[in-house]
Design an enzyme around this catalytic site. Structure first.
Site, short mmCIF file in Angstrom:
data_model
loop_
_atom_site.label_atom_id
_atom_site.label_comp_id
_atom_site.label_asym_id
_atom_site.label_seq_id
_atom_site.Cartn_x
_atom_site.Cartn_y
_atom_site.Cartn_z
N GLY A 93 -0.97 -2.57 5.92
CA GLY A 93 -0.88 -3.81 6.68
C GLY A 93 -1.81 -4.86 6.13
N HIS A 94 -1.97 -5.93 6.89
CA HIS A 94 -2.89 -7.00 6.52
C HIS A 94 -4.29 -6.43 6.70
CE1 HIS A 94 -3.87 -11.57 6.86
NE2 HIS A 94 -4.66 -10.94 6.02
N ARG B 79 -12.16 -8.68 -3.61
CA ARG B 79 -11.67 -8.43 -2.25
C ARG B 79 -11.40 -6.96 -2.05
NH1 ARG B 79 -6.58 -6.29 0.09
NH2 ARG B 79 -6.51 -7.09 2.22
N THR C 91 0.86 -1.18 0.00
CA THR C 91 0.00 0.00 0.00
C THR C 91 0.89 1.23 0.00
OG1 THR C 91 -1.58 -1.21 1.40
CG2 THR C 91 -1.86 1.18 1.26
#
Length: 319
Positions: free
Chosen positions: A235-236, A211, A183
């Protein structure tokens, strides 16, 4: 705020270009030089706006556009592939003045998805667009459009093939956390005392089509409010959505009167305890900057109140 008080404000900016498992022993000197150059270019794009007296929204947009145009980073030109070998990009912007915001998800066409998100904020009555409606909106919003092949890069295709082969082998899904953290984003404070944030991503390598991660979700990966701070996270995404990271930091500052540093550090620590890895960049209206992470590295750059430009990659970097 009076003109005299306004001119006392020193602008600051912080940005990131992804986080995860980033090890010194696996990065060549040439790669490190290229990444740091890309970070400096993006910071300079935003810094130039701020030092000329421009607003925070223009600064974070300029910084993110720079990273979207750089194929090293997973946004715009360097976006990863879905499991269907397509690209689906997400982006969001938010202004701290009045919480105005715009977000877009699952798009492929605008050269700079962050500009599409800003167009949603400025040219529509909505906050979040997706699907065919988002596509049609971008095509009629005076944005530079590119064919899908513009976003194809050899390194991302190799990463997709490696991930699909790994899945076919039946091995575990936790071999490469870095694929979940691609990102780019920025947060800034301008001379007028206003903050803003922008985030853009190509998502996760080999993600399921459709998604959506935290980047375009207001209150998760992107947040801005002059009373507290501006935040862009990396992040995740599933964990960052579950924890509402951006709004959680805001709430701790606004309601519990925590400092930017404490609120950001504690939230990222708690996300890690839940099993999510990543980090964020944040600034507040006092010119404080925070860049916490709970993983081995995060591509980041910032200019604090001292006006000095910093770049960092690894967890223990400070310049």
């Amino acid at each position: 705020m009076s003109a005299a008080e306004e001119h006392k404000i020193v602008p600051v900016i912080a940005l990131h270009a992804g986080a995860g498992t980033i090890r010194r022993d696996t990065m060549t000197p040439e790669q490190e030089t290229a990444y740091r150059a890309g970070l400096r270019d993006a910071l300079e794009a935003g810094r130039t706006v701020l030092l000329a007296g421009g607003n925070a929204m223009d600064a974070v947009t300029a910084a993110v556009v720079s990273m979207e145009d750089n194929p090293l980073f997973n946004a715009g030109r360097g976006s990863v592939f879905t499991s269907d070998r397509t690209h689906e990009m997400d982006a969001a912007v938010m202004s701290g003045v009045d919480r105005a915001c715009g977000a877009i998800t699952g798009i492929c066409g605008p050269r700079n998805p962050v500009l599409a998100a800003r167009a949603v904020m400025e040219k529509s009555e909505h906050v979040f667009l997706a699907g065919d409606g988002a596509r049609r909106f971008t095509e009629t919003s005076a944005l530079t459009m590119m064919p899908p092949t513009y976003f194809d890069t050899e390194s991302r295709l190799k990463a997709l093939e490696a991930e699909l082969a790994h899945r076919a082998s039946g091995a575990s899904d936790d071999h490469d956390e870095a694929r979940k953290h691609g990102t780019v984003g920025a947060a800034a404070l301008d001379v007028h005392g206003n903050v803003a944030a922008a985030t853009s991503t190509g998502g996760m390598t080999a993600k399921m089509p459709g998604r959506v991660g935290d980047s375009p979700v207001i209150g998760a990966g992107t947040w801005a409010d002059n009373r507290t701070c501006a935040i862009s996270a990396t992040g995740h995404g599933e964990y960052f959505i579950r924890f509402a990271v951006g709004h959680e930091v805001d709430a701790r500052m606004r309601l519990c009167h925590e400092s930017l540093a404490k609120a950001c550090a504690d939230v990222i620590k708690e996300v890690g305890e839940m099993g999510g890895s990543g980090g964020l960049v944040a600034v507040d209206a006092h010119g404080n900057v925070a860049l916490p992470l709970n993983c081995s590295g995060m591509y980041r750059a910032w200019m604090g109140r001292d006006g000095v430009v910093h770049t960092a990659i690894f967890h223990d970097d400070d310049e």
